[in-house]
Design a protein around this motif. Structure first.
Motif, PDB file in Angstrom:
ATOM      1  N   THR A 132     -25.438   4.249 -24.464  1.00 45.02           N
ATOM      2  CA  THR A 132     -24.203   3.495 -24.352  1.00 45.02           C
ATOM      3  C   THR A 132     -23.337   3.791 -25.049  1.00 45.02           C
ATOM      4  N   GLY A 133     -22.031   2.820 -25.074  1.00 47.68           N
ATOM      5  CA  GLY A 133     -20.577   2.837 -25.344  1.00 47.68           C
ATOM      6  C   GLY A 133     -20.387   4.720 -25.551  1.00 47.68           C
ATOM      7  N   SER A 134     -20.420   5.343 -24.149  1.00 45.85           N
ATOM      8  CA  SER A 134     -20.520   6.437 -24.321  1.00 45.85           C
ATOM      9  C   SER A 134     -18.637   7.111 -23.904  1.00 45.85           C
TER      10      SER A 134
ATOM     11  N   GLY B  14     -20.875   9.375 -28.817  1.00 41.16           N
ATOM     12  CA  GLY B  14     -21.418   8.360 -27.343  1.00 41.16           C
ATOM     13  C   GLY B  14     -21.301   9.632 -25.917  1.00 41.16           C
TER      14      GLY B  14
ATOM     15  N   GLY C  99     -19.279   1.289 -20.708  1.00 45.55           N
ATOM     16  CA  GLY C  99     -17.306   1.301 -21.479  1.00 45.55           C
ATOM     17  C   GLY C  99     -17.910  -0.527 -20.988  1.00 45.55           C
ATOM     18  N   ARG C 100     -16.489  -0.448 -21.508  1.00 40.44           N
ATOM     19  CA  ARG C 100     -16.806  -2.120 -21.352  1.00 40.44           C
ATOM     20  C   ARG C 100     -15.581  -2.078 -20.604  1.00 40.44           C
TER      21      ARG C 100
ATOM     22  N   VAL D 258     -23.376   2.442 -29.146  1.00 42.76           N
ATOM     23  CA  VAL D 258     -22.794   1.714 -29.230  1.00 42.76           C
ATOM     24  C   VAL D 258     -22.705   0.887 -30.926  1.00 42.76           C
TER      25      VAL D 258
ATOM     26  N   SER E 101     -27.868  -4.798 -29.926  1.00 49.54           N
ATOM     27  CA  SER E 101     -27.288  -3.742 -28.082  1.00 49.54           C
ATOM     28  C   SER E 101     -28.633  -2.932 -27.837  1.00 49.54           C
TER      29      SER E 101
END
Length: 262
Positions: free
Chosen positions: A13-15, A20, A38-39, A90, A116
């Motif tokens: 996550t968040g990579s 990440g 990612g967002r 993340v 998360s």
């Protein structure tokens, strides 16, 4: 040591950048099928291109979702319903005086940095239990032990990561599933470079970061920042077959900042 994770699916996550992204690259080089998140779709696409360049032949794919919310996890799990390896990376950080941190900011940090990992672990654990094999890693921080006076809300969430990873490991006693936390110290990620205001100059950012370590983390034995790859190396090991007897641990990549033996 040759780490081979061929046939395993790893979600990081968040990579899309930073630690990440380095973890995702490290896992991709072991042969794992790697899912990054990612967002924003544009960020995910750029990160995938970077991974394919860094690890030719890598089996990588991505999901755009805001994992600071329950809705974001519904998006992720709909796209990727199972994982053998989960790296709860993340997270957000910010320097802010305690008296100026509003309730909403405490809640935001808790949702992103703590919930998360809770949501992801809860979602992917049943599949690991059916196979009696899995790896879950929480990216905590030395700040979870040495709470920074100017980032108390951040330190609090990283202590939370340690509590959850240890408790979850104990709840899985006797299984083939391990749960560990990795504690980076100051690391030269893009986020740190942005915070230092180096204008994208990596050499300048590294110099400033090393000065910060020597002045504000003087207990550091390394006396410099770590690279994202150095942190990723520990995470990849924790995810490997070879780490089968390592669980419930707080694995430090802090350069010796934490002043304790155990």
């Amino acid at each position: 040591m040759h780490i081979d994770l061929t046939g395993k699916t790893a979600i990081v996550t968040g990579s899309t950048r930073g630690i990440g992204h380095a973890i995702a690259a490290g896992l991709a080089r072991t042969g794992a099928d790697v899912v990054i998140t990612g967002r924003k779709q544009d960020d995910v696409d750029r990160a995938l291109a970077s991974l394919r360049s860094a690890a030719p032949g890598a089996r990588v794919r991505g999901v755009a979702a805001d994992l600071g919310s329950a809705e974001g996890f519904r998006v992720l799990t709909a796209a990727e319903p199972q994982a053998d390896i989960l790296v709860n990376n993340v997270g957000i950080f910010a320097v802010q005086p305690f008296a100026e941190i509003p309730d909403e900011e405490w809640t935001r940090f808790f949702e992103v940095n703590v919930m998360s990992g809770v949501r992801a672990s809860r979602a992917y654990l049943p599949g690991m239990q059916r196979k009696n094999w899995g790896r879950i890693v929480f990216i905590s921080s030395e700040s979870g032990l040495n709470i920074p006076a100017d980032m108390i809300h951040y330190g609090f969430t990283k202590t939370g990561n340690l509590a959850i990873s240890r408790g979850l490991a104990k709840s899985l006693a006797g299984t083939g599933i391990t749960v560990n936390a990795v504690l980076p110290g100051p690391t030269l990620s893009e986020g740190v470079q942005d915070m230092l205001g180096s204008g994208g100059d990596r050499a300048a950012a590294e110099k400033l970061a090393n000065e910060f370590v020597r002045e504000h983390r003087s207990s550091s034995i390394l006396q410099r920042v770590a690279t994202t790859e150095e942190v990723a190396n520990m995470v990849v090991y924790a995810c490997s077959m070879q780490a089968s007897a390592t669980t419930g641990a707080a694995l430090r990549v802090d350069g010796g900042i934490v002043e304790s033996i155990a």
